[in-house]
Design a protein around this motif. Sequence first.
Motif, mmCIF file in Angstrom:
data_model
loop_
_atom_site.group_PDB
_atom_site.id
_atom_site.type_symbol
_atom_site.label_atom_id
_atom_site.label_comp_id
_atom_site.label_asym_id
_atom_site.label_seq_id
_atom_site.Cartn_x
_atom_site.Cartn_y
_atom_site.Cartn_z
ATOM 1 N N VAL A 97 0.865 -1.181 0.000
ATOM 2 C CA VAL A 97 0.000 0.000 0.000
ATOM 3 C C VAL A 97 0.896 1.224 0.000
ATOM 4 N N GLY A 98 0.743 2.086 -1.019
ATOM 5 C CA GLY A 98 1.588 3.261 -1.083
ATOM 6 C C GLY A 98 1.491 3.951 -2.430
ATOM 7 N N SER A 99 2.587 4.542 -2.861
ATOM 8 C CA SER A 99 2.586 5.347 -4.073
ATOM 9 C C SER A 99 2.733 4.489 -5.324
ATOM 10 N N VAL A 100 2.321 5.061 -6.452
ATOM 11 C CA VAL A 100 2.460 4.374 -7.739
ATOM 12 C C VAL A 100 3.935 4.125 -8.042
ATOM 13 N N ARG A 101 4.758 5.121 -7.796
ATOM 14 C CA ARG A 101 6.186 4.984 -8.101
ATOM 15 C C ARG A 101 6.803 3.800 -7.360
ATOM 16 N N THR A 102 6.487 3.674 -6.069
ATOM 17 C CA THR A 102 7.035 2.566 -5.300
ATOM 18 C C THR A 102 6.420 1.240 -5.736
ATOM 19 N N GLY A 103 5.124 1.255 -6.083
ATOM 20 C CA GLY A 103 4.487 0.039 -6.571
ATOM 21 C C GLY A 103 5.138 -0.487 -7.837
ATOM 22 N N LEU A 104 5.467 0.424 -8.760
ATOM 23 C CA LEU A 104 6.153 0.020 -9.982
ATOM 24 C C LEU A 104 7.543 -0.535 -9.670
ATOM 25 N N ALA A 105 8.236 0.087 -8.724
ATOM 26 C CA ALA A 105 9.570 -0.384 -8.339
ATOM 27 C C ALA A 105 9.498 -1.774 -7.718
ATOM 28 N N ILE A 106 8.454 -2.029 -6.942
ATOM 29 C CA ILE A 106 8.283 -3.348 -6.338
ATOM 30 C C ILE A 106 8.055 -4.409 -7.412
ATOM 31 N N GLN A 107 7.213 -4.097 -8.392
ATOM 32 C CA GLN A 107 6.983 -5.052 -9.474
ATOM 33 C C GLN A 107 8.284 -5.375 -10.208
ATOM 34 N N ARG A 108 9.080 -4.356 -10.489
ATOM 35 C CA ARG A 108 10.342 -4.575 -11.202
ATOM 36 C C ARG A 108 11.303 -5.423 -10.366
ATOM 37 N N ALA A 109 11.460 -5.036 -9.088
ATOM 38 C CA ALA A 109 12.424 -5.731 -8.237
ATOM 39 C C ALA A 109 12.019 -7.181 -8.006
ATOM 40 N N ALA A 110 10.734 -7.419 -7.784
ATOM 41 C CA ALA A 110 10.268 -8.785 -7.541
ATOM 42 C C ALA A 110 10.478 -9.665 -8.763
ATOM 43 N N ALA A 111 10.254 -9.108 -9.942
ATOM 44 C CA ALA A 111 10.368 -9.881 -11.183
ATOM 45 C C ALA A 111 11.799 -10.302 -11.482
ATOM 46 N N GLU A 112 12.774 -9.643 -10.867
ATOM 47 C CA GLU A 112 14.170 -9.986 -11.110
ATOM 48 C C GLU A 112 14.603 -11.254 -10.396
ATOM 49 N N VAL A 113 13.839 -11.695 -9.389
ATOM 50 C CA VAL A 113 14.283 -12.841 -8.592
ATOM 51 C C VAL A 113 13.350 -14.042 -8.667
ATOM 52 N N ALA A 114 12.059 -13.798 -8.903
ATOM 53 C CA ALA A 114 11.113 -14.924 -8.903
ATOM 54 C C ALA A 114 9.778 -14.461 -9.477
ATOM 55 N N VAL A 115 8.938 -15.433 -9.829
ATOM 56 C CA VAL A 115 7.564 -15.140 -10.213
ATOM 57 C C VAL A 115 6.753 -15.031 -8.928
ATOM 58 N N LYS A 116 6.172 -13.862 -8.689
ATOM 59 C CA LYS A 116 5.451 -13.624 -7.441
ATOM 60 C C LYS A 116 4.040 -13.127 -7.718
ATOM 61 N N SER A 117 3.160 -13.414 -6.792
ATOM 62 C CA SER A 117 1.813 -12.851 -6.834
ATOM 63 C C SER A 117 1.838 -11.547 -6.044
ATOM 64 N N ILE A 118 1.449 -10.450 -6.701
ATOM 65 C CA ILE A 118 1.560 -9.124 -6.086
ATOM 66 C C ILE A 118 0.225 -8.402 -6.171
ATOM 67 N N SER A 119 -0.236 -7.877 -5.048
ATOM 68 C CA SER A 119 -1.396 -6.982 -5.061
ATOM 69 C C SER A 119 -0.942 -5.608 -4.596
ATOM 70 N N LEU A 120 -1.508 -4.586 -5.221
ATOM 71 C CA LEU A 120 -1.077 -3.214 -4.979
ATOM 72 C C LEU A 120 -2.294 -2.320 -4.749
ATOM 73 N N GLU A 121 -2.275 -1.568 -3.657
ATOM 74 C CA GLU A 121 -3.264 -0.503 -3.455
ATOM 75 C C GLU A 121 -2.495 0.809 -3.481
ATOM 76 N N LEU A 122 -2.655 1.557 -4.574
ATOM 77 C CA LEU A 122 -1.793 2.705 -4.823
ATOM 78 C C LEU A 122 -2.587 4.005 -4.729
ATOM 79 N N GLY A 123 -2.270 4.972 -5.563
ATOM 80 C CA GLY A 123 -2.837 6.299 -5.389
ATOM 81 C C GLY A 123 -4.236 6.466 -5.947
ATOM 82 N N GLY A 124 -4.749 7.678 -5.779
ATOM 83 C CA GLY A 124 -6.050 8.027 -6.318
ATOM 84 C C GLY A 124 -6.155 9.528 -6.568
ATOM 85 N N LYS A 125 -6.822 9.880 -7.635
ATOM 86 C CA LYS A 125 -7.207 11.282 -7.910
ATOM 87 C C LYS A 125 -8.666 11.210 -8.282
#
Length: 486
Positions: free
Chosen positions: A230-258
């Motif tokens: 849960v956090g910002s879009v920028r950090t959510g994108l970074a998490i997806q990138r970093a996780a994909a470098e080591v393993a296939v993971k199931s990721i859920s993200l609650e990010l920003g809103g306007k």
Amino acid sequence: MNQFKTIPAATGRMLIEGQLSESLGGKWITCISPSTGADIGKVPDGTTGDVERAVSAAQSAQTNWAALSVAQRAHYLLKLADALAASTDELLAIEVASTGNSITGMKGDISSCIERLRYFAGLGYELQGNTIPESSNKLNLTLREPYGVVGRIVAFNHPLAMAVHGIASPLVAGNTVILKPSEQCPLSATLLGEIASKVLPAGVLSIVTGGAEVGNAIVRHPQVKRLSFVGSVRTGLAIQRAAAEVAVKSISLELGGKNPFIVFPDAPIEQVAKAAVLGMNFIWQGQSCSSTSRLFVHDSIYDEVVQHVTEHVRAIRIGDPFEDDTQMGAIVSQAHLASIENYVRIGQDEGARLVAGGKRPTGTGFEKGNWFEPTVFSEVRQDMRVAREEIFGPILSILRWSDTDEVIDMANSVEYGLTAAVWTSDITKAITTAKRLQSGYIWINGVNTHVRSVPFGGYKNSGTGRERGIEELYSYTEEKSIQITL
């Protein structure tokens, strides 16, 4: 004077292997009160080594935890809920002091934590599989099994609520959990760890405090197969990138809103004005991803709505978050306050009209801390940055519209799609508008209310996955198919 007014400095510790622990690195994070600027405590600044210890303990505990019956796991969650209820006063004091949020709002957060644990404790029996017909000599069935070790990384605006909400469903599904609270407001999570250490088996829940090193270690650990952030879009994108470098993971993200709040000309003006202020979440200083921060008002009633909204916003009581009559507290940090002030300057430079707030309050009590007035801009255009970018602060933008297709296009034109509100007495118009909005959670003639089992999540860059109901529980399991030949 409120009994929670004076808060002694607290020393929090991490929960690893069922024990309260300091960091292997020996460093600490100082916690500062947003409302006073005072030092209110410290927590360990965790390291990659601390995460490794936590994951190892979680792996060791997970097999036995998953082997328990649903009733046994539910019993532990109910015991934890009771223990939190017994510590409500202490938890509430730490939450208010460390977040700057009003005590009125935080009381709801504490009760929500307890309700969430009890809700998911009772939902465990819904983890059911299926039987699928094929032929007379074959039986096909499915099972739901836990992932194993789950990582949860949560935001600063509702520290305890997000921490407890983040552990309830994975635990009842049979997972063990590594929780990382925000480094901005981690104190209540360490108290949660202290309480949990007396209730849960060792290793079932680990709480590791710290900054980016801890978060990155959780995300990149190959044994943490399931992640939630849960956090910002920028950090959510970074998490997806970093996780994909080591393993296939199931990721859920609650990010920003306007999030858009669309007002049709037949909507009741005074009710709309009150709802618009409520939906902006000024009670959290606007620091909420679900805030309806873009108010789209039909041209025929625009001036009246602006007038009523402005009056309500100017009447909001800012002050000591420990006082029961306070309606808005302090911004979480000096850096975030500076960002909010910058957006006010941007809005004025772009031609928006400042009709309320826009500055720090003056007077006794506001000399220290991160204070800012609830703010309203009128005559905002959708191409302005204050209408496109998530400010995550107490700034409401009011936009004018006259054509339904146009307002829906404007509402959908941002990268976010978390919540929305539609106000009209025409139910056909309301439903057709809601169906066209690219948002995951929509209120019609309402705002800012959440029902326990209704799924919550966003479209587009507001995230992936749904929480708060059976979908969340399922998301912490993997589905296994078994075929039996008779």
